[in-house]
Scaffold this motif. Structure first.
Motif, PDB file in Angstrom:
ATOM      1  N   THR A  44       5.988  10.875   6.382  1.00 24.19           N
ATOM      2  CA  THR A  44       5.242  10.404   5.247  1.00 24.19           C
ATOM      3  C   THR A  44       5.531   9.412   4.265  1.00 24.19           C
ATOM      4  OG1 THR A  44       4.572  12.884   5.563  1.00 24.19           O
ATOM      5  CG2 THR A  44       3.873  11.702   3.504  1.00 24.19           C
ATOM      6  N   ILE A  45       6.667   9.661   3.919  1.00 21.99           N
ATOM      7  CA  ILE A  45       7.308   8.442   2.898  1.00 21.99           C
ATOM      8  C   ILE A  45       7.013   7.006   3.827  1.00 21.99           C
ATOM      9  CG2 ILE A  45       9.494   7.617   1.899  1.00 21.99           C
ATOM     10  CD1 ILE A  45       8.003  10.009   0.423  1.00 21.99           C
ATOM     11  N   ASP A  46       7.558   7.007   4.832  1.00 19.44           N
ATOM     12  CA  ASP A  46       7.387   5.641   5.913  1.00 19.44           C
ATOM     13  C   ASP A  46       5.975   5.304   5.579  1.00 19.44           C
ATOM     14  OD1 ASP A  46       9.772   4.951   6.416  1.00 19.44           O
ATOM     15  OD2 ASP A  46      10.096   6.117   8.274  1.00 19.44           O
ATOM     16  N   GLY A  47       5.073   6.087   5.675  1.00 17.74           N
ATOM     17  CA  GLY A  47       3.639   5.916   5.730  1.00 17.74           C
ATOM     18  C   GLY A  47       2.862   5.416   4.284  1.00 17.74           C
ATOM     19  N   TRP A  48       3.670   5.989   3.149  1.00 20.75           N
ATOM     20  CA  TRP A  48       3.516   5.507   1.899  1.00 20.75           C
ATOM     21  C   TRP A  48       4.136   4.077   1.825  1.00 20.75           C
ATOM     22  CZ3 TRP A  48      -0.114   6.994  -1.065  1.00 20.75           C
ATOM     23  CH2 TRP A  48      -0.507   8.269  -1.016  1.00 20.75           C
ATOM     24  N   ARG A  49       5.341   3.661   2.347  1.00 22.17           N
ATOM     25  CA  ARG A  49       5.876   2.556   2.288  1.00 22.17           C
ATOM     26  C   ARG A  49       4.965   1.509   2.945  1.00 22.17           C
ATOM     27  NH1 ARG A  49      11.048   4.602   3.946  1.00 22.17           N
ATOM     28  NH2 ARG A  49      12.601   4.546   2.007  1.00 22.17           N
ATOM     29  N   GLY A  50       4.518   1.813   4.077  1.00 28.60           N
ATOM     30  CA  GLY A  50       3.764   0.942   4.829  1.00 28.60           C
ATOM     31  C   GLY A  50       2.244   0.528   4.015  1.00 28.60           C
ATOM     32  N   LEU A  51       1.643   1.482   3.525  1.00 26.47           N
ATOM     33  CA  LEU A  51       0.538   1.445   2.694  1.00 26.47           C
ATOM     34  C   LEU A  51       0.759   0.493   1.340  1.00 26.47           C
ATOM     35  CD1 LEU A  51      -2.430   2.059   1.749  1.00 26.47           C
ATOM     36  CD2 LEU A  51      -1.501   4.286   0.659  1.00 26.47           C
ATOM     37  N   SER A  52       2.036   0.671   0.818  1.00 28.29           N
ATOM     38  CA  SER A  52       2.418  -0.020  -0.381  1.00 28.29           C
ATOM     39  C   SER A  52       2.456  -1.697   0.025  1.00 28.29           C
ATOM     40  CB  SER A  52       3.663   0.450  -0.771  1.00 28.29           C
ATOM     41  OG  SER A  52       3.570   1.785  -1.232  1.00 28.29           O
ATOM     42  N   ILE A  53       3.254  -1.904   1.056  1.00 26.78           N
ATOM     43  CA  ILE A  53       3.490  -3.352   1.464  1.00 26.78           C
ATOM     44  C   ILE A  53       2.094  -3.790   1.952  1.00 26.78           C
ATOM     45  CG2 ILE A  53       4.170  -2.965   3.723  1.00 26.78           C
ATOM     46  CD1 ILE A  53       5.748  -5.632   1.315  1.00 26.78           C
ATOM     47  N   ILE A  54       1.158  -3.030   2.541  1.00 26.07           N
ATOM     48  CA  ILE A  54      -0.022  -3.639   3.091  1.00 26.07           C
ATOM     49  C   ILE A  54      -0.770  -4.217   1.584  1.00 26.07           C
ATOM     50  CG2 ILE A  54      -2.421  -3.077   4.020  1.00 26.07           C
ATOM     51  CD1 ILE A  54      -0.811  -1.574   6.077  1.00 26.07           C
ATOM     52  N   LEU A  55      -0.744  -3.276   0.576  1.00 23.33           N
ATOM     53  CA  LEU A  55      -1.603  -3.669  -0.549  1.00 23.33           C
ATOM     54  C   LEU A  55      -0.778  -4.921  -1.243  1.00 23.33           C
ATOM     55  CD1 LEU A  55      -1.811  -0.125  -2.463  1.00 23.33           C
ATOM     56  CD2 LEU A  55      -3.653  -1.485  -1.201  1.00 23.33           C
ATOM     57  N   VAL A  56       0.383  -5.058  -1.017  1.00 28.21           N
ATOM     58  CA  VAL A  56       0.847  -6.388  -1.632  1.00 28.21           C
ATOM     59  C   VAL A  56       0.527  -7.703  -0.777  1.00 28.21           C
ATOM     60  CG1 VAL A  56       3.307  -7.546  -1.889  1.00 28.21           C
ATOM     61  CG2 VAL A  56       3.022  -5.058  -2.712  1.00 28.21           C
ATOM     62  N   LEU A  57       0.580  -7.334   0.545  1.00 26.43           N
ATOM     63  CA  LEU A  57       0.283  -8.543   1.480  1.00 26.43           C
ATOM     64  C   LEU A  57      -1.272  -8.906   1.367  1.00 26.43           C
ATOM     65  CD1 LEU A  57       2.276  -7.453   4.750  1.00 26.43           C
ATOM     66  CD2 LEU A  57       2.680  -9.432   3.001  1.00 26.43           C
ATOM     67  N   LEU A  58      -2.211  -7.894   0.929  1.00 22.56           N
ATOM     68  CA  LEU A  58      -3.504  -7.851   1.016  1.00 22.56           C
ATOM     69  C   LEU A  58      -3.748  -8.796  -0.411  1.00 22.56           C
ATOM     70  CD1 LEU A  58      -4.937  -4.879   2.120  1.00 22.56           C
ATOM     71  CD2 LEU A  58      -5.492  -7.050   3.275  1.00 22.56           C
ATOM     72  N   GLY A  59      -3.192  -8.400  -1.484  1.00 26.70           N
ATOM     73  CA  GLY A  59      -3.318  -9.195  -2.777  1.00 26.70           C
ATOM     74  C   GLY A  59      -2.801 -10.592  -2.531  1.00 26.70           C
ATOM     75  N   HIS A  60      -1.670 -10.859  -1.981  1.00 27.67           N
ATOM     76  CA  HIS A  60      -0.973 -12.317  -1.757  1.00 27.67           C
ATOM     77  C   HIS A  60      -1.998 -13.105  -0.795  1.00 27.67           C
ATOM     78  CE1 HIS A  60       3.079 -10.937  -3.601  1.00 27.67           C
ATOM     79  NE2 HIS A  60       2.070 -10.918  -4.512  1.00 27.67           N
ATOM     80  N   THR A  61      -2.500 -12.453   0.110  1.00 33.13           N
ATOM     81  CA  THR A  61      -3.131 -13.065   1.115  1.00 33.13           C
ATOM     82  C   THR A  61      -4.505 -13.607   0.307  1.00 33.13           C
ATOM     83  OG1 THR A  61      -2.445 -11.884   3.085  1.00 33.13           O
ATOM     84  CG2 THR A  61      -4.407 -13.109   3.420  1.00 33.13           C
ATOM     85  N   GLY A  62      -5.109 -12.761  -0.306  1.00 31.96           N
ATOM     86  CA  GLY A  62      -6.319 -13.190  -1.051  1.00 31.96           C
ATOM     87  C   GLY A  62      -6.044 -14.316  -1.774  1.00 31.96           C
TER      88      GLY A  62
END
Length: 359
Positions: free
Chosen positions: A15-33
């Motif tokens: 579950t914690i790995d899933g939260w980490r995955g979600l967190s880095i996806i949010l970072v990558l989406l923002g920077h990709t934008g």
């Protein structure tokens, strides 16, 4: 309610790995934008900072859990502080300094440009303080600097203070951070030099640490209340309202200090609910255990290190070299490739030493 029992501190939590995955996806989406344009929806309503603050909550929770298990439980170990820092060294520094070595090589062949002073500021983990300015390619290390400064103090606090005092320390930090954010908003030139760089973000770490303390001491009455659906809905709604208001200049003096406090409280509760046994059947929390998301979570540190080399904001691209690896969509592929290579070639290589050194 079944409170999660203490597990071996080296055991991975899906579950914690899933939260980490979600967190880095949010970072990558923002920077990709931002790499696409300044006005697309990903850039205008970026959740990259929110992703970073979820990382802070997770870090506060996991580090406190590790320390409590190794210092205060029946499984306590000899020389826990020394071993803590050895584990952090193996976990963070090899990949971190490998990344910076590559930056130096790219500067040597004139593909990047940054000053020696900024580079030194980065490798000493001082990037979160506002002196000597900053640059995009080195700027993201501010968040890792916050965590490293947390690591300097927190193990000693957990080692020497009784658990009740540690809880009070968390509450003091949670109360102090909004005040620091208000001062930083009003007097940004001054406050960021002495405290703003750390305490603007420290309440997120403190909420994660407090969650770990409540679970460790089996505070069933409090933990049961945190699972109240109405509380979750209320915190979600309040976070959304403050998030929307922070884009209105006249409300900034209120929303900027309060937003990350409310946000961190909400996500700390959400993380706790996602780990509680009775809620693991809920679809949204089962999704956190998706193996793809979990793998992204496992390599999230390497992704975090390398992504800024490739995802240059549009407003900086005229000053960049215009290389293929900094252009959409190739840069996205390079982020993934660099993250995977860094994880398997560097992170995993040094993490194996934890087993051989019995850390």
């Amino acid at each position: 309610m079944n409170i999660p029992t203490t597990v071996h501190p080296n055991t991975r939590n899906a579950t914690i790995d899933g939260w980490r995955g979600l967190s880095i996806i949010l970072v990558l989406l923002g920077h990709t934008g931002r790499a696409i344009s300044q006005n697309n929806i990903l850039a205008r309503f970026s959740l990259a900072d929110e992703g970073v603050h979820i990382f802070f909550i997770i870090s506060g929770y996991l580090i406190t859990h590790l320390l409590l298990t190794r210092i205060h439980s029946a499984a306590k170990e000899a020389q826990p502080i020394k071993k803590f820092y050895l584990r952090r060294f193996l976990r963070i520094l090899p990949a971190f300094y490998a990344f910076h070595l590559i930056l130096l090589l790219l500067r040597k062949v004139e593909l990047l440009d940054f000053s020696n002073e900024l580079f030194l500021k980065n490798i000493l983990f001082l990037a979160n303080f506002n002196f000597l300015g900053g640059t995009w390619i080195l700027g993201h290390i501010w968040s890792l600097s916050v965590e490293e400064q947390f690591y300097l103090v927190w193990p000693w606090a957990v080692y020497y203070l009784p658990i009740a005092r540690i809880k009070w320390l968390c509450l003091v930090v949670i109360g102090l951070s909004p005040l620091i954010r208000a001062l930083n908003y009003l007097y940004p030139t001054y406050s960021d030099f002495w405290a703003g760089g750390f305490f603007q973000h420290a309440d997120s770490i403190a909420f994660g640490a407090m969650l770990s303390l409540l679970i460790y001491t089996k505070q069933e009455r409090i933990l049961n209340r945190l699972r109240n659906p109405m509380l979750l809905l209320g915190l979600a709604g309040l976070s959304a309202v403050i998030w929307a208001l922070k884009y209105i200049p006249h409300t900034s003096i209120i929303t900027i200090p309060l937003y990350y406090t409310v946000f961190s409280l909400f996500f700390s509760v959400l993380i706790w609910v996602s780990m509680a046994e009775k809620t693991t059947a809920v679809f949204i929390f089962q999704a956190l255990k998706n193996p793809v998301l979990g793998f992204i979570g496992k390599i999230s540190f390497s992704l975090y290190l390398w992504q800024q080399l490739f995802l240059w904001p549009m407003e900086y691209q005229s000053a960049s070299s215009g290389l293929l690896f900094q252009q959409i969509p190739y840069n996205i592929a390079f982020v993934g490739l660099a993250g995977v290579l860094s994880y398997f070639l560097i992170e995993k290589t040094f993490l194996r030493l934890k087993g051989s050194w019995q850390l």
